[in-house]
Enzyme design. Sequence first.
Site, PDB file in Angstrom:
ATOM      1  NE  ARG A   1      -6.167  -0.618  11.525  1.00  0.00           N
ATOM      2  CZ  ARG A   1      -5.169  -0.683  10.655  1.00  0.00           C
ATOM      3  NH1 ARG A   1      -4.441   0.386  10.383  1.00  0.00           N
ATOM      4  NH2 ARG A   1      -4.877  -1.813  10.042  1.00  0.00           N
TER       5      ARG A   1
ATOM      6  CE  LYS B   1      -0.833  -0.086   4.963  1.00  0.00           C
ATOM      7  NZ  LYS B   1      -1.617  -0.776   5.997  1.00  0.00           N
TER       8      LYS B   1
HETATM    9  C1  LIG Z   1      -0.709  -1.476   6.623  1.00  0.00           C
HETATM   10  C2  LIG Z   1      -0.987  -2.751   7.248  1.00  0.00           C
HETATM   11  C3  LIG Z   1       0.068  -3.638   7.506  1.00  0.00           C
HETATM   12  C4  LIG Z   1       1.513  -3.306   7.187  1.00  0.00           C
HETATM   13  O1  LIG Z   1       2.006  -2.344   8.062  1.00  0.00           O
HETATM   14  P1  LIG Z   1       3.538  -1.855   8.009  1.00  0.00           P
HETATM   15  O2  LIG Z   1       3.709  -1.069   9.244  1.00  0.00           O
HETATM   16  O3  LIG Z   1       3.660  -1.047   6.759  1.00  0.00           O
HETATM   17  O4  LIG Z   1       4.386  -3.060   7.972  1.00  0.00           O
HETATM   18  C5  LIG Z   1      -0.233  -4.843   8.095  1.00  0.00           C
HETATM   19  N1  LIG Z   1      -1.499  -5.178   8.398  1.00  0.00           N
HETATM   20  C6  LIG Z   1      -2.540  -4.369   8.155  1.00  0.00           C
HETATM   21  C7  LIG Z   1      -3.911  -4.812   8.514  1.00  0.00           C
HETATM   22  C8  LIG Z   1      -2.322  -3.118   7.568  1.00  0.00           C
HETATM   23  O5  LIG Z   1      -3.361  -2.311   7.337  1.00  0.00           O
END
Ligand SMILES: *Cc1c(COP(=O)(O)O)cnc(C)c1O
Length: 363
Positions: A134, A41
């Site tokens: 969350r 992302k």
């Molecule tokens: C963005 C996200 C991740 C990855 O997070 P990083 O800190 O970029 O490694 C993992 N799990 C979920 C549910 C996310 O939304």
Amino acid sequence: MINEAYNFPRIEIDLQKIEENVRKIVELCDYHGIRIAAVTKLVCGHPELAAILANSGIEMLADARIENIKRYVSLDTPKMMLRLPMASQVDQVIELCDVSLVSDFEMMRLLSESALKRQTVHKVIIMIDLGDLREGIYYEKDIQVTVDQARELPGIQLIGIGTNLSCYGGVMPTQEALEKLVALKERLNTAYDLDMKVVSGGNSGTLSLLINEGTLPKGINHLRLGASVLMGIGLNDEPINSLKQNTFRLVCEVIEVKKKPSVPVGEIGLDAFGNKPVFEDKGEITRCICAIGKQDICPSDLIPCDKGIEILGASSDHLILDVTQCEMNYHIGDAIAFDLTYGGCLSLMTSEYVQKYILPIDD
Ligand SMILES: *Cc1c(COP(=O)(O)O)cnc(C)c1O
């Protein structure tokens, strides 16, 4: 050295460093029996980067947005939907993804229905909220009811449970919290006669725990990693030793350099964003304007590579710098480079006005 032959503004992507990061992380996780979903992302599903990650020993690619996953559908690597699916996108999720993270029976019912229509079975990982507030099921009783109902759905397969920490509430991934998750999976498997295998222990914050403490609870066998792979950062966005940072750089172009006062002249109203600006009077300074603005990035997410530069602020399309202390004399047409925070990188990758430029790999 700044390469002048390309468009401005551009974000330069150091693929070599990213490849090095992913190689190191895969090696470490392999050693601990942890499979990786590489999270795309931050780069909006950039297809070339996704292809590199897909070929680096990771198990799957993951993204929070279906639009990003669409950019790399042609890759065979399994794909994971990271954000709880939207009911309006269930069919697309079934079509394009192999695994989803879910937290609600109603969503699992919709996924199951859509999967059956397509004569497929969709894998799901049930998210557990360990306190970060969350996504995820919060109370153990709710978890049990949900699992009990979900196992009857013919279009989905419960492959595991997972959690997300240090994102919203800032709750730290700890040995203790993750042990709870592992134990919960065992309890659910026994109570409902299931064979869930995956315990997805979080994001790059959890990787920090593995690297700093040298261990995670046995049984955590999956991580979803974006920031660590792509920017070498983990918990609290702090650099992870042994990984490479500064993998992304903004390069933008100077459109004005002039000596002017440091405080505006005239009566002060509101700026373009409705705020009352405050200024420090430093007398006459050399001000430099670059052709990029808040439409692309928040100026506080920029870290000048030239340490003489002070960022004064930005409007939608103009970034304003104090270059008085710089050794370099900047001129119209010059390029100025900035390192980036996670948020800065994300917003530049999202801006259509910023060229995404992968640096040539030198051998
Ligand atoms: C963005 C996200 C991740 C990855 O997070 P990083 O800190 O970029 O490694 C993992 N799990 C979920 C549910 C996310 O939304």
